[in-house]
Design an enzyme around this catalytic site. Structure first.
Site, PDB file in Angstrom:
ATOM      1  N   SER A   1      -2.877   7.254  -4.297  1.00  0.00           N
ATOM      2  CA  SER A   1      -2.422   7.671  -2.974  1.00  0.00           C
ATOM      3  C   SER A   1      -3.486   7.389  -1.905  1.00  0.00           C
ATOM      4  O   SER A   1      -3.741   6.230  -1.592  1.00  0.00           O
ATOM      5  CB  SER A   1      -2.025   9.149  -3.010  1.00  0.00           C
ATOM      6  OG  SER A   1      -1.391   9.534  -1.813  1.00  0.00           O
TER       7      SER A   1
ATOM      8  N   ASP B   1      -7.815  -5.828   2.449  1.00  0.00           N
ATOM      9  CA  ASP B   1      -7.002  -6.784   3.201  1.00  0.00           C
ATOM     10  C   ASP B   1      -7.627  -7.183   4.527  1.00  0.00           C
ATOM     11  O   ASP B   1      -7.313  -8.234   5.079  1.00  0.00           O
ATOM     12  CB  ASP B   1      -5.602  -6.225   3.432  1.00  0.00           C
ATOM     13  CG  ASP B   1      -4.768  -6.216   2.158  1.00  0.00           C
ATOM     14  OD1 ASP B   1      -5.284  -6.658   1.113  1.00  0.00           O
ATOM     15  OD2 ASP B   1      -3.606  -5.774   2.208  1.00  0.00           O
TER      16      ASP B   1
ATOM     17  N   LYS C   1       0.488   5.178  -6.375  1.00  0.00           N
ATOM     18  CA  LYS C   1       1.234   6.321  -5.843  1.00  0.00           C
ATOM     19  C   LYS C   1       1.373   6.117  -4.336  1.00  0.00           C
ATOM     20  O   LYS C   1       0.502   6.478  -3.564  1.00  0.00           O
ATOM     21  CB  LYS C   1       0.492   7.616  -6.169  1.00  0.00           C
ATOM     22  CG  LYS C   1       1.258   8.901  -5.861  1.00  0.00           C
ATOM     23  CD  LYS C   1       0.498  10.100  -6.425  1.00  0.00           C
ATOM     24  CE  LYS C   1       1.272  11.405  -6.243  1.00  0.00           C
ATOM     25  NZ  LYS C   1       1.222  11.888  -4.851  1.00  0.00           N
TER      26      LYS C   1
END
Length: 304
Positions: free
Chosen positions: A216, A227, A241
């Site tokens: 999460s 990224d 998650k």
């Protein structure tokens, strides 16, 4: 549905303390799975691992109960004991544990130190309301000691508050950089979250450590830094998650938690794992690289 007691426990998870074993759990089908043990807790010291299945609590099967009901059985008065049975892949016989409940402090950043003269290390155990405040104090202390590079450890960090994941990501990203997006079946839930602060730690090289128990919030931060080409990610494929739950109050003491969307990294990768075959995760089977979706970071690095 969150009644008054359950709503209170939900808030408790993000601040203060509780008495229990120190494990994050989640129900998959009729199996009660350990997401991760919290570092330094009774469960951690006894060697409970991500992916363990808690089959029985005090001799009673966990199949018919919810993860919330299981949590209530595992928590209790400080110093009391609870017996649990665990099944673990690769071990034929169930494992029996008798665990003494302890105070589980929810300090988010329990320690930080210098690995050498120029490289600092910070461990973020979970994301609570004080995470950013604790983190900034640790960073300032390490920088005063000469830190020029950072190892940021998210291993066995099973998540916490979404807002804190945005703030920690923002610490390292240039203003305007994409942190994460939310996409739902209804367009009203689609949102893009970007970095809004500048002049923080944008120029410090970062390595992020993750493992199967990273779930999460740490996955949001890891994906954002990866990224945006701000960090190298080292370790194992994380838990996966990435579902957005919206809390709808229905009275002063009750609320409804409903899954409304999914989280996506800046390059468009869904954080949510495909659980159509949960055995793959339990058995540590990974999809072959050539079969995985390919996206690219801002500077053109291929990520899977």
């Amino acid at each position: 549905f969150l009644g008054s007691e359950r709503l209170s426990n939900l808030k408790e998870d993000y601040k203060g303390k509780y008495y229990g074993l120190g494990i994050m759990i989640q129900k998959h089908g009729d199996r009660l799975m350990v997401i991760s043990p919290l570092e330094g807790t009774p469960a951690y010291r006894l060697g409970i691992q991500p992916g363990d299945i808690i089959s029985h609590i005090e001799g009673e099967s966990t199949k018919p109960i919810t993860s919330y009901e299981a949590m209530l059985k595992l928590r209790g008065e400080k110093g009391t004991k609870v017996n649990i049975t665990i099944t673990r892949e690769g071990i034929e016989e169930p494992l029996q544990f008798t665990i003494t409940r302890e105070e589980i402090p929810l300090h988010s950043v329990p320690y930080a130190f210098m690995l050498n003269q120029e490289t600092g290390y910070i461990y973020i155990r979970n994301f609570s309301t004080t995470t950013t405040q604790e983190f900034e104090k640790r960073m300032e202390s390490l920088i005063k000691r000469g830190m020029k590079n950072l190892v940021l450890d998210f291993r066995d960090n099973s998540g916490g508050t979404f807002v804190q994941s945005l703030e920690i990501s923002d610490e390292f990203l240039e203003e305007g950089a994409t942190i994460v997006s939310i996409k739902g079946r209804k367009k009203q839930y689609n949102k893009l979250f970007i970095a809004t602060r500048a002049d923080q730690f944008e120029n410090i090289p970062v390595v992020v450590l993750i493992n199967r128990g990273s779930a999460s919030a740490p996955e949001i931060v890891s994906g954002a830094l990866q990224d945006n080409d701000r960090a190298l990610i080292v370790g194992e494929t994380s838990f996966g998650k990435g579902l957005v739950q919206t809390i709808f109050p229905v009275s002063n003491e009750a609320a409804l938690a409903l899954t409304t969307a999914r989280y996506y990294t800046p390059s468009g990768r869904s954080i949510q794992r495909d659980y159509s075959n949960l055995e793959d995760w339990i058995l540590r089977r990974e999809v072959e690289p050539e079969e995985r979706e390919v996206t690219y970071t801002n500077k053109g690095r291929k990520v899977l």
